[in-house]
Design a protein around this motif. Structure first.
Motif, PDB file in Angstrom:
ATOM      1  N   LEU A 628       9.488  15.614  -9.437  1.00 10.70           N
ATOM      2  CA  LEU A 628       9.271  14.733  -8.298  1.00 10.70           C
ATOM      3  C   LEU A 628       7.880  14.116  -8.385  1.00 10.70           C
ATOM      4  CD1 LEU A 628      10.781  16.804  -5.345  1.00 10.70           C
ATOM      5  CD2 LEU A 628      11.872  15.069  -6.767  1.00 10.70           C
ATOM      6  N   PRO A 629       7.759  12.826  -8.182  1.00 10.22           N
ATOM      7  CA  PRO A 629       6.437  12.189  -8.219  1.00 10.22           C
ATOM      8  C   PRO A 629       5.620  12.585  -7.001  1.00 10.22           C
ATOM      9  CG  PRO A 629       8.117  10.619  -7.526  1.00 10.22           C
ATOM     10  CD  PRO A 629       8.838  11.861  -7.928  1.00 10.22           C
ATOM     11  N   ASP A 630       4.325  12.356  -7.076  1.00 10.93           N
ATOM     12  CA  ASP A 630       3.468  12.577  -5.919  1.00 10.93           C
ATOM     13  C   ASP A 630       3.918  11.678  -4.771  1.00 10.93           C
ATOM     14  OD1 ASP A 630       1.995  14.384  -7.371  1.00 10.93           O
ATOM     15  OD2 ASP A 630       0.472  12.912  -7.984  1.00 10.93           O
ATOM     16  N   ARG A 631       3.790  12.221  -3.571  1.00 12.95           N
ATOM     17  CA  ARG A 631       4.137  11.473  -2.359  1.00 12.95           C
ATOM     18  C   ARG A 631       5.591  10.963  -2.430  1.00 12.95           C
ATOM     19  NH1 ARG A 631      -0.156  10.421   0.767  1.00 12.95           N
ATOM     20  NH2 ARG A 631       0.784   8.583   1.734  1.00 12.95           N
ATOM     21  N   PHE A 632       6.474  11.815  -2.939  1.00 15.90           N
ATOM     22  CA  PHE A 632       7.892  11.462  -3.069  1.00 15.90           C
ATOM     23  C   PHE A 632       8.527  11.070  -1.732  1.00 15.90           C
ATOM     24  CE2 PHE A 632      12.431  12.932  -3.601  1.00 15.90           C
ATOM     25  CZ  PHE A 632      12.819  11.888  -4.424  1.00 15.90           C
ATOM     26  N   PRO A 633       8.278  11.814  -0.644  1.00 18.90           N
ATOM     27  CA  PRO A 633       8.886  11.406   0.631  1.00 18.90           C
ATOM     28  C   PRO A 633       8.486  10.000   1.068  1.00 18.90           C
ATOM     29  CG  PRO A 633       8.092  13.662   0.768  1.00 18.90           C
ATOM     30  CD  PRO A 633       7.567  13.101  -0.522  1.00 18.90           C
ATOM     31  N   GLN A 634       7.203   9.649   0.879  1.00 20.97           N
ATOM     32  CA  GLN A 634       6.768   8.302   1.264  1.00 20.97           C
ATOM     33  C   GLN A 634       7.442   7.242   0.394  1.00 20.97           C
ATOM     34  OE1 GLN A 634       4.935  10.956   0.803  1.00 20.97           O
ATOM     35  NE2 GLN A 634       3.202  11.097   2.258  1.00 20.97           N
ATOM     36  N   GLN A 635       7.632   7.573  -0.869  1.00 21.95           N
ATOM     37  CA  GLN A 635       8.328   6.645  -1.769  1.00 21.95           C
ATOM     38  C   GLN A 635       9.763   6.413  -1.301  1.00 21.95           C
ATOM     39  OE1 GLN A 635       8.001   7.382  -6.117  1.00 21.95           O
ATOM     40  NE2 GLN A 635      10.240   7.337  -6.138  1.00 21.95           N
ATOM     41  N   VAL A 636      10.431   7.492  -0.894  1.00 22.86           N
ATOM     42  CA  VAL A 636      11.803   7.359  -0.391  1.00 22.86           C
ATOM     43  C   VAL A 636      11.812   6.567   0.909  1.00 22.86           C
ATOM     44  CG1 VAL A 636      13.828   8.623   0.435  1.00 22.86           C
ATOM     45  CG2 VAL A 636      12.529   9.490  -1.515  1.00 22.86           C
ATOM     46  N   ALA A 637      10.830   6.793   1.772  1.00 25.77           N
ATOM     47  CA  ALA A 637      10.753   6.050   3.044  1.00 25.77           C
ATOM     48  C   ALA A 637      10.643   4.556   2.783  1.00 25.77           C
ATOM     49  CB  ALA A 637       9.558   6.541   3.855  1.00 25.77           C
ATOM     50  N   ARG A 638       9.774   4.172   1.856  1.00 26.78           N
ATOM     51  CA  ARG A 638       9.635   2.742   1.546  1.00 26.78           C
ATOM     52  C   ARG A 638      10.923   2.194   0.948  1.00 26.78           C
ATOM     53  NH1 ARG A 638       4.453   4.588  -0.131  1.00 26.78           N
ATOM     54  NH2 ARG A 638       5.130   4.665  -2.309  1.00 26.78           N
ATOM     55  N   GLY A 639      11.558   2.993   0.093  1.00 26.39           N
ATOM     56  CA  GLY A 639      12.810   2.552  -0.505  1.00 26.39           C
ATOM     57  C   GLY A 639      13.888   2.322   0.541  1.00 26.39           C
ATOM     58  N   LEU A 640      14.003   3.210   1.518  1.00 26.91           N
ATOM     59  CA  LEU A 640      14.998   3.059   2.585  1.00 26.91           C
ATOM     60  C   LEU A 640      14.745   1.800   3.396  1.00 26.91           C
ATOM     61  CD1 LEU A 640      15.246   6.761   3.833  1.00 26.91           C
ATOM     62  CD2 LEU A 640      17.103   5.431   2.798  1.00 26.91           C
ATOM     63  N   GLU A 641      13.492   1.537   3.717  1.00 27.19           N
ATOM     64  CA  GLU A 641      13.174   0.349   4.522  1.00 27.19           C
ATOM     65  C   GLU A 641      13.481  -0.933   3.758  1.00 27.19           C
ATOM     66  OE1 GLU A 641       9.590   2.478   7.103  1.00 27.19           O
ATOM     67  OE2 GLU A 641       9.176   1.557   5.155  1.00 27.19           O
ATOM     68  N   GLN A 642      13.118  -0.971   2.482  1.00 28.12           N
ATOM     69  CA  GLN A 642      13.406  -2.159   1.672  1.00 28.12           C
ATOM     70  C   GLN A 642      14.906  -2.347   1.498  1.00 28.12           C
ATOM     71  OE1 GLN A 642      11.159  -1.250  -1.840  1.00 28.12           O
ATOM     72  NE2 GLN A 642       9.189  -1.669  -0.870  1.00 28.12           N
ATOM     73  N   TRP A 643      15.589  -1.236   1.242  1.00 30.28           N
ATOM     74  CA  TRP A 643      17.055  -1.314   1.085  1.00 30.28           C
ATOM     75  C   TRP A 643      17.714  -1.843   2.347  1.00 30.28           C
ATOM     76  CZ3 TRP A 643      20.709   1.467   3.970  1.00 30.28           C
ATOM     77  CH2 TRP A 643      22.033   1.279   3.562  1.00 30.28           C
ATOM     78  N   PHE A 644      17.270  -1.355   3.506  1.00 28.11           N
ATOM     79  CA  PHE A 644      17.944  -1.765   4.738  1.00 28.11           C
ATOM     80  C   PHE A 644      17.830  -3.268   4.974  1.00 28.11           C
ATOM     81  CE2 PHE A 644      18.072  -2.821   9.219  1.00 28.11           C
ATOM     82  CZ  PHE A 644      19.359  -2.370   9.518  1.00 28.11           C
ATOM     83  N   GLU A 645      16.731  -3.884   4.598  1.00 27.62           N
ATOM     84  CA  GLU A 645      16.609  -5.336   4.786  1.00 27.62           C
ATOM     85  C   GLU A 645      17.679  -6.071   3.981  1.00 27.62           C
ATOM     86  OE1 GLU A 645      14.609  -6.932   7.018  1.00 27.62           O
ATOM     87  OE2 GLU A 645      14.330  -4.854   7.648  1.00 27.62           O
TER      88      GLU A 645
END
Length: 676
Positions: A628-645
């Motif tokens: 898992l990369p550093d700050r994995f949860p934040q990376q997933v959070a950004r991915g979810l927000e971008q995906w939802f758009e």
């Protein structure tokens, strides 16, 4: 067609086909279609369907005429003879021309759809062929959810009706609870982009012109969650004191029943019926009446203690059916309550149609037989199994649809109604249901098509759908989509469950907890996780038990995401070479919902890992195959927000805004949680 070679596929597969493998029929560069369907197709819609497909394949627009004085290469007509009976047709493609003859209008329409599929795949060089065909089920219907978060645009509804017509469905119902603009009920439908009377009138006309009966369907008893939360109507519910509970995607499926002992309850049901039925030409009306879970448990409990829930249910449904019968209408209702309490069956009016919905992939014939032996008339109703997920559960859909088609025919069911639901906000894109819809088309046409073939039939039909629907000459498209559907390590259903176990104030929502059943997955360790989850007394305990049940799935997230990436690459390669049959369609449009669904599922799988780590259900050293990369949860959070758009933009191509915000609220909640 055994022993004969062909380079096209027909769905549903005709019963009798003779092909001359040594001859082809070349369409003339300029031709004419003569259609003589009389009052059944005054506007020559069916002839224009053929002309449109010829134009899409060759770039040439053919002339259309009617009557018996015009020369033509294609002739479409009705001729009831000893040779052709009801719903039957004969299609002949020969050097001297093409004829489609129906024993009635329904037969002609269906024969034309067979011709269209051949033209789409073969034009301008068609096979020399003779087909004689008829369906197993006279009524072949589709039931489309238009209320649980997603309201289709009228344009999309018309495109869907075109596709249903091509695959020979002849009935369509739209499921409506609160998403129709009934007069004096604006508090119920506000903010949902409701369908309006003009939409229904226009769509009814469009469907009728394509040989599809649009049947009105509206909740009149159960599933009135949104109406019974309003200030004006909450007094009519079993639990009016709960009307101000926080909105819940799960609870809206559980609490919603009309208190039929309340004086104004019957008047509300009749208003919904009477206002809605005037917009349709169909004489049928589906009052729904399913999942009345709260009946006799709230305000009506004293009456239930005296009379019994079964009697109350049967009497109310009978009153509603009688109200329709008095107006010359044919009532339909969902049969789940009656099947669970068989004493109801004997009390129902004889003119009612019971819609027997049975969704288990391994369904037996028990409940179909029960209804048949009671003397009630039934449709059997399987499901496309797309709700609560981004990727369709094609395995379950096939098993359910193919089994129920056979049971229905064996016990004399009057119709076959394939259901397409959108529970938990209707996250599933309607285009992902196409393979399941076509499974239904094949099995409704020939219920014995898959008999004794086991998995081979599923594989073969997937290949044929890939060719006929997706223009994929490799025949792999649906198989790849099916593989993608196996890569769900953490799905939308459990995303919603985990979130809504929180009542909204950090306390456990017991209703959501009790709605979770674990028979969807086999437990490898023999633990009854349903009992564990239902015994949970705190939010943390319930969430940990939920994730523990799902742990083995969550831990395969990296493997699943690797497979998803490979599936997307293969779908892209196939689509790049695919033939496009529909006018105005593009390869990008074909691939668009698949890409969005696969990317969303990849992120959902990662979200499952984050939650399991956060709650201590898995340790980081249990994760194999990926660091898992550093700050994995934040990376997933950004991915979810971008995906939802992107997801929202794609949503709006086929659906009104409706309740997209509810999906947004779930996604944004998790993005915030991952950053906390």
């Amino acid at each position: 067609m055994e022993g004969q070679t062909k380079d096209f596929e027909l769905i549903p597969e005709p019963r009798t086909v003779e092909i001359n493998p040594d001859s082809v029929v070349v369409l003339p560069y300029a031709g004419r279609i003569v259609e003589n369907a009389g009052e059944w197709d005054v506007a020559d819609v069916w002839a224009n369907q053929v002309a449109d497909d010829i134009e899409a394949a060759t770039g040439l627009r053919w002339d259309i005429a009617k009557g018996d004085r015009w020369q033509s290469f294609i002739t479409l007509s009705i001729a009831s003879t000893d040779d052709l009976g009801r719903d039957e047709y004969r299609l002949t493609i020969a050097q001297e021309g093409i004829t489609v003859v129906g024993g009635d209008a329904a037969g002609l329409r269906d024969g034309i759809q067979t011709l269209r599929q051949i033209i789409r795949q073969c034009a301008p060089s068609l096979p020399e062929i003779d087909i004689k065909d008829k369906p197993a089920y006279q009524t072949r219907g589709y039931y489309l959810d238009a209320t649980r978060g997603r309201v289709p645009t009228l344009d999309w509804l018309k495109r869907w009706a075109d596709k249903l017509c091509l695959y020979k469905y002849n009935q369509l119902q739209l499921y409506v609870e609160h998403t129709f603009a009934f007069d004096d009920m604006s508090e119920t439908w506000r903010g949902t982009s409701p369908l309006k009377p003009a939409d229904i009138i226009a769509f009814d006309e469009y469907c009728a012109a394509r040989g599809i009966e649009l049947v009105p369907s509206v909740s009149t008893f159960g599933h009135l969650y949104m109406a019974l939360r309003t200030r004006e109507l909450r007094h009519l519910g079993e639990f009016p004191e709960q009307a101000d509970r926080p909105y819940s995607l799960i609870e809206r499926m559980e609490h919603h029943t009309l208190n039929i002992t309340e004086t104004d309850a019957f008047a509300l049901s009749c208003t919904l019926i009477d206002d809605y039925l005037q917009l349709f030409r169909s004489r049928k009306f589906n009052i729904c009446g399913d999942e009345t879970f709260d009946l006799g448990k709230g305000r009506s409990k004293p009456e239930a203690d005296k009379r019994g829930v079964a009697t109350m249910y049967a009497d109310y449904v009978s009153r509603l059916c009688g109200h329709l019968s008095e107006q010359g209408r044919e009532p339909l209702f969902w049969g789940d309550i009656a099947v669970e309490m068989p004493e109801i069956l004997a009390r129902l009016p004889k003119d009612v149609m019971l819609l027997n919905w049975l969704y288990a992939p391994d369904i037996t014939d028990e409940k179909v037989r029960l209804v048949a032996e009671s003397g009630a008339t039934q449709y059997v109703c399987p499901a496309v199994w797309c709700w609560n997920t981004l990727l369709p559960r094609l395995d379950w859909a096939w098993e359910n649809i193919s089994r129920l088609a056979q049971y229905g025919r064996h016990y004399g069911a009057a119709g076959f109604l394939v259901t397409d639901w959108g529970d938990y906000g209707h996250v599933n894109d309607p285009r992902m249901t196409v393979p399941g819809m076509i499974y239904g088309a094949q099995c409704a046409w020939d219920s014995q098509w898959a008999d004794g073939s086991g998995d081979d039939a599923h594989v073969e039909l997937d290949r044929r759908i890939s060719i006929a629907e997706y223009g994929d000459s490799t025949g792999e498209f649906v198989a790849v989509l099916r593989d993608a559907s196996h890569q769900v390590a953490f799905g939308w259903d459990n995303i919603v469950r985990y979130l809504e176990l929180d009542y909204g104030d950090g306390l456990l929502n017991a209703d959501v907890r009790d709605s979770i059943w674990t028979d969807e997955h086999d437990s490898a360790d023999g633990v009854d996780y349903a009992d564990l989850i239902h015994a949970s007394t705190t939010l943390r305990e319930a969430r940990m038990n939920l994730l523990t049940w799902l742990k083995s799935d969550i831990l395969r997230w990296s493997e699943a995401n690797t497979a998803l990436r490979a599936d997307v690459a293969r779908l892209g390669a196939i689509t790049a070479q695919a033939a496009i049959y529909d006018s105005g369609a593009t390869r990008g449009g074909l691939l668009q919902p698949m890409l969005v669904a696969a990317e969303g599922q990849r992120l959902f799988n990662e979200l499952g890992v984050c939650l399991a780590l956060r709650d201590g259900v898995i340790a980081e050293d249990e994760i194999t195959g990926e660091v898992l990369p550093d700050r994995f949860p934040q990376q997933v959070a950004r991915g979810l927000e971008q995906w939802f758009e992107t997801y929202a933009a794609v949503w709006r191509t086929v659906s009104a805004e409706s309740e997209l915000r509810r999906i947004a609220n779930v996604i944004w909640h998790y993005a915030d949680l991952l950053r906390s």
